[in-house]
Design a protein around this motif. Sequence first.
Motif, short mmCIF file in Angstrom:
data_model
loop_
_atom_site.label_atom_id
_atom_site.label_comp_id
_atom_site.label_asym_id
_atom_site.label_seq_id
_atom_site.Cartn_x
_atom_site.Cartn_y
_atom_site.Cartn_z
N GLY A 190 -13.44 52.10 64.54
CA GLY A 190 -13.24 53.28 64.37
C GLY A 190 -13.77 53.89 63.03
O GLY A 190 -14.33 53.08 62.25
N PHE A 191 -13.39 55.17 62.72
CA PHE A 191 -13.77 55.60 61.40
C PHE A 191 -12.68 56.81 60.84
O PHE A 191 -12.04 57.58 61.65
CB PHE A 191 -15.10 56.78 61.62
N LYS A 192 -12.40 56.53 59.55
CA LYS A 192 -11.53 57.47 59.07
C LYS A 192 -12.13 58.38 57.83
O LYS A 192 -12.98 57.78 57.05
CB LYS A 192 -10.39 56.47 58.22
N SER A 193 -11.65 59.61 57.64
CA SER A 193 -11.87 60.41 56.87
C SER A 193 -10.95 61.05 56.13
O SER A 193 -9.79 61.56 56.97
CB SER A 193 -13.21 61.37 57.12
N ASP A 194 -10.88 61.26 54.74
CA ASP A 194 -9.73 62.07 54.11
C ASP A 194 -10.49 62.65 53.04
O ASP A 194 -10.91 62.20 52.01
CB ASP A 194 -8.74 60.88 53.38
N GLY A 195 -10.38 64.07 53.03
CA GLY A 195 -10.84 64.84 52.04
C GLY A 195 -12.21 64.95 51.74
O GLY A 195 -12.67 65.45 50.71
N CYS A 196 -13.18 64.68 52.93
CA CYS A 196 -14.46 64.94 53.01
C CYS A 196 -14.96 66.03 53.69
O CYS A 196 -16.36 66.08 53.69
CB CYS A 196 -15.09 63.48 53.75
N GLY A 197 -14.52 67.06 54.03
CA GLY A 197 -14.92 68.05 54.74
C GLY A 197 -15.35 67.76 56.00
O GLY A 197 -14.65 66.87 56.95
N THR A 198 -16.34 68.54 56.55
CA THR A 198 -16.78 68.23 58.03
C THR A 198 -18.07 67.48 58.03
O THR A 198 -19.04 67.62 57.58
CB THR A 198 -17.19 69.87 58.71
N TRP A 199 -17.87 66.45 59.02
CA TRP A 199 -19.14 65.49 59.26
C TRP A 199 -19.64 66.03 60.45
O TRP A 199 -19.45 66.50 61.27
CB TRP A 199 -18.66 63.99 59.64
N ALA A 200 -20.95 66.16 60.24
CA ALA A 200 -22.32 66.29 61.33
C ALA A 200 -23.16 65.44 61.70
O ALA A 200 -23.69 64.67 60.74
CB ALA A 200 -22.99 67.73 60.83
N LYS A 201 -23.48 65.00 62.93
CA LYS A 201 -24.22 64.07 63.19
C LYS A 201 -25.72 64.64 63.21
O LYS A 201 -26.29 65.59 63.80
CB LYS A 201 -24.13 63.61 64.75
N THR A 202 -26.52 63.73 62.68
CA THR A 202 -27.88 64.11 62.25
C THR A 202 -28.88 63.05 62.92
O THR A 202 -29.98 63.52 62.64
CB THR A 202 -28.27 64.13 60.66
#
Length: 203
Positions: A190-202
């Motif tokens: 899994g993957f967790k994100s907090d306060g990082c904005g929007t992630w985009a696959k590149t």
Amino acid sequence: MSDPSTTQPDVPVVPGPVAFDPPPEAPPPAVVPPPAPVRNARRLTAAVGVAGLVVGLGLGGVAGAAVAGDGDAVTSVVVTPSPVVTTAYKIETVYIPSPPATTAPATTTPATTAAPPPAAGPVTSFGDGTYEVNVDIAPGTYKTKVPASERNCYWERMKDFGGGVGSILANDNAGPGSPITVKIAKSDAGFKSDGCGTWAKTG
């Protein structure tokens, strides 16, 4: 001296009746003339009495009054009341029918076809949260820039969802405006994100 033989014996004096003067005679009583007959007053009294009866009854009438000779009072007054008139009214009930109820024409709503749900599968762009790799998000290389409104960005690659330190494969913190690049492996749980904005696959 006188001669005792010629002296008369004392004779007792017997009082006789005393003479009195007769009392004066009383004057004769004054003669009062008889009152004059009040004929007009009696007639007026009778007339007023009859008029009062007529006015008091309203509907009655004086049938007759017998008056004797001059100066005599009314001997009898017969009052005949007028008949009472009763008016009968007939009350009829009229029923007014109510107007017929109007029914609005039925409107037909055209059936709408719901949009098909989005295709299931992992996405390649996401925001803050905890995601399952290969189910919620696709593996690959993702980039983001920490928003200036956030105080800190925390991201974490997860080996499992146990929540302990042993479940962490990699993690990091970044400040506002910092660019971040993370490669999520296909083998990650899994993957967790907090306060990082929007992630985009590149990649």
